[in-house]
Scaffold this active site. Structure first.
Site, PDB file in Angstrom:
ATOM      1  N   GLY A  13      26.058 -47.756  12.279  1.00  0.00           N
ATOM      2  CA  GLY A  13      25.645 -47.691  10.879  1.00  0.00           C
ATOM      3  C   GLY A  13      25.207 -46.295  10.492  1.00  0.00           C
ATOM      4  O   GLY A  13      24.496 -45.616  11.240  1.00  0.00           O
ATOM      5  N   GLY A  18      20.644 -45.057   8.870  1.00  0.00           N
ATOM      6  CA  GLY A  18      21.450 -44.435   9.922  1.00  0.00           C
ATOM      7  C   GLY A  18      21.647 -42.954   9.736  1.00  0.00           C
ATOM      8  O   GLY A  18      21.587 -42.178  10.704  1.00  0.00           O
ATOM      9  N   LYS A 207      10.387 -61.278   8.700  1.00  0.00           N
ATOM     10  CA  LYS A 207       9.338 -60.481   9.343  1.00  0.00           C
ATOM     11  C   LYS A 207       8.194 -61.366   9.830  1.00  0.00           C
ATOM     12  O   LYS A 207       7.618 -61.122  10.902  1.00  0.00           O
ATOM     13  CB  LYS A 207       8.837 -59.429   8.363  1.00  0.00           C
ATOM     14  CG  LYS A 207       9.905 -58.405   7.985  1.00  0.00           C
ATOM     15  CD  LYS A 207       9.480 -57.529   6.823  1.00  0.00           C
ATOM     16  CE  LYS A 207      10.570 -56.552   6.440  1.00  0.00           C
ATOM     17  NZ  LYS A 207      10.227 -55.747   5.237  1.00  0.00           N
ATOM     18  N   GLY A 306      12.435 -47.500   3.272  1.00  0.00           N
ATOM     19  CA  GLY A 306      12.935 -46.148   3.026  1.00  0.00           C
ATOM     20  C   GLY A 306      13.627 -45.581   4.250  1.00  0.00           C
ATOM     21  O   GLY A 306      13.304 -45.937   5.394  1.00  0.00           O
TER      22      GLY A 306
END
EC number: 1.1.1.3
Length: 430
Positions: A13, A18, A207, A306
Site C-alpha cells: 500500500g 503508505g 478498535k 492522518g
C-alpha cells in the site's frame, strides 16, 4: 555474529499512510539503522496501479505483484497498510509462511480475524505488531500488551474515532446541525466521501474489539461489540447535555464485569460530565482512559488519524520487529488465556437520558413514571416544558440495565399520551 546484509521491509500500500511510511524510511534511514543495529531498507512497494506518480517514492521499488513481494526470501518484515479483509489476509498469511514478521494498521482485519493472524505468527515464530491499528500515533497497544501486563485492567473508555469527535465538537461549539458538521468534516478531509464506517461506529467498534481483547486477555471479535453511530444525535441532545453539565461523545467502552467472570464491549454516543478528562478532547483528536487495579487511572491522548501520525506508529513497530529479527527474539504474542465470555448489551448497567414528546395534560407524568417503575428503572430527575397542548419530558434515570431501559422505552411508545420517544442516550463517566 555480524550481520552482513540490511534488513528488508516490504510495504503493501502506498496511499496516505503508505507514502508517509516510505518517506520516513528514506529520510530517516541513518537514524533507523542506528536504532535497530543494522540498515533497514525498502525491498519493494506493492500497489494496485503502478503507473501513477507518487512524490518521494522511488519508482523502481513499485510493483503490482504483492504476493511475489511478500514471499521474497530476502524480506524480513512486511508492512500492510492497504486495509480491508482481502487480499490483506491472504497476503499476510503468505508473508508469515515465508518467514517474515508483520506490521499492520488493519483494524478491520484484526477485529474480524485476529486469532488467525496470531496463530500464523506463533506457528512460524514471527512477530505481529499493530500499534497503528488503534488511535494512530498514540502509544496504546504496546502499554496494554507490555507495560500493564502485570496489572489487572478493569475498564477502557475512549474516543477512538477522530471524524465523529470533530462532528460532535462542531455541533456543540458552533450550533451546527449533524449534516452541516459532517459537510465541514468532509471538506477538511476528516471524513471520507462515504463516511459510513466512521459515523455508524464500525471503525470505533473494530478498535474496541482489539482493545478489549488485549486488556482482558480474551478473544473479542467485531461481532461481539454493540455498535451505535452518531447519525441520530440532534441539536436537542447537545443542548440537553449542556444543561446537565455534560457533553456528547462517541465512546468505545470495554469493561470487566464486577464478578470478573465476563466482559462487555460497546460503542455508542453518550453524555459525559464536563469534569471528565475525555470531555475536553476536541476536534479530530483521540483519547483513551484506562482504569487498572494497581496503576490506577491512565489517559492516552493525541492525534488518532492522518498519514504522518499513523506512519509514526508503523515505524515504531518496524523498529521493534527488526530488532527482534536481528537478535533472534520475538515480541509478545496473543494473550487470550482468560477466555472471558462477552456478555450481551442487555446486561450492561448505566444511567440514561430520555426525551419524550407528550400531551400537556394532568396525569401524564404519573403514567410515564409508572412505566419506569414497572420495569425496575428508577428516575433521578425530571424536567417538563409545556406549550399549546404539547409538552416535553426530559428524564434522567439512576443506573439500570440496558434490557430494562429498552423494555421501558417500548412501554412508553405504547402509551396514548406519549407522542414520541424523541431520543435515548446513555450517561457515562460519572
Amino acid at each position: 555474529m555480524v550481520r552482513t546484509r540490511p534488513l528488508k521491509v516490504a510495504l503493501l500500500g502506498c496511499g496516505v499512510v503508505g507514502s508517509q511510511v516510505a518517506r520516513l524510511m528514506t529520510t530517516h534511514a541513518d537514524d533507523l539503522a542506528a536504532r535497530v543495529g543494522a540498515p533497514v531498507e525498502l525491498a519493494g512497494i506493492a500497489v494496485r496501479r503502478a503507473g501513477r506518480s507518487r512524490e518521494g517514492v522511488p519508482g523502481e521499488l513499485v510493483t503490482t505483484d504483492a504476493l511475489g513481494l511478500v514471499t521474497r526470501e530476502d524480506v524480513d518484515v512486511v508492512v500492510e497498510v492497504i486495509g480491508g479483509i482481502e487480499p490483506a489476509r491472504s497476503l499476510l498469511a503468505a508473508a508469515f509462511e515465508a518467514g517474515a514478521s508483520v506490521v499492520t494498521a488493519n483494524k478491520a482485519l484484526l477485529a474480524e480475524d485476529g486469532p488467525t493472524l496470531h496463530a500464523f505468527a506463533e506457528k512460524h515464530q514471527a512477530d505481529l505488531y499493530f500499534e497503528a491499528a488503534v488511535a494512530a500515533a498514540i502509544p496504546l497497544v504496546r502499554p496494554l500488551r507490555e507495560s500493564l501486563a502485570g496489572d489487572k485492567v478493569n475498564r477502557v473508555l475512549g474516543i477512538v474515532n477522530g471524524t465523529t469527535n470533530f462532528i460532535l465538537d462542531r455541533m456543540e461549539s458552533t450550533g451546527a446541525s449533524y449534516g452541516e458538521a459532517l459537510a465541514e468534516a468532509t471538506a477538511l478531509g476528516y471524513a471520507e466521501a462515504d463516511p459510513t464506517a466512521d459515523v455508524e461506529g464500525f471503525d470505533a467498534a473494530s478498535k474496541a474489539a482489539i482493545l478489549a481483547g488485549i486488556a482482558f486477555h480474551s478473544r473479542v471479535r467485531l461481532e461481539d461489540v454493540h455498535r451505535e453511530g452518531i447519525t441520530e444525535v440532534t441539536a436537542g441532545d447537545i443542548a440537553s447535555a449542556r444543561r446537565m453539565g455534560c457533553t456528547v461523545k462517541l465512546l468505545a467502552i470495554c469493561e470487566r464485569a464486577a464478578d470478573g467472570r465476563s466482559v462487555t464491549a460497546r460503542v455508542h454516543p453518550a453524555m459525559i460530565p464536563l469534569s471528565h478528562p475525555l470531555a475536553s478532547v476536541r476536534e479530530a483528536y483521540n483519547a483513551v482512559f484506562v482504569e487498572a487495579e494497581s496503576a490506577g487511572r491512565l489517559m492516552f491522548y493525541g492525534p488518532g488519524a492522518g498519514g504522518a501520525p499513523t506512519a509514526s506508529a508503523v515505524l515504531g513497530d518496524v523498529v521493534a520487529a527488526c530488532r527482534n529479527k536481528l537478535g533472534g527474539a520475538r515480541g509478545p504474542g496473543e494473550s487470550a488465556y482468560a477466555q472471558l465470555p462477552v456478555s450481551p448489551m442487555g446486561r450492561v448497567t448505566t444511567r440514561y437520558h430520555i426525551s419524550l414528546d407528550v400531551a400537556d395534560k394532568p396525569g401524564v407524568l404519573a403514567q410515564v413514571a409508572l412505566s419506569f417503575a414497572e420495569h425496575g428503572v428508577s428516575i433521578d430527575t425530571v424536567r417538563q416544558q409545556g406549550k399549546d397542548g404539547e409538552a416535553s419530558l426530559v428524564i434522567v434515570t439512576h443506573e439500570a440495565t440496558d434490557a430494562a431501559l429498552g423494555a421501558t422505552v417500548e412501554a412508553l411508545r405504547r402509551l396514548d399520551t406519549v407522542r414520541d420517544v424523541a431520543s435515548t442516550m446513555r450517561v457515562e463517566g460519572e
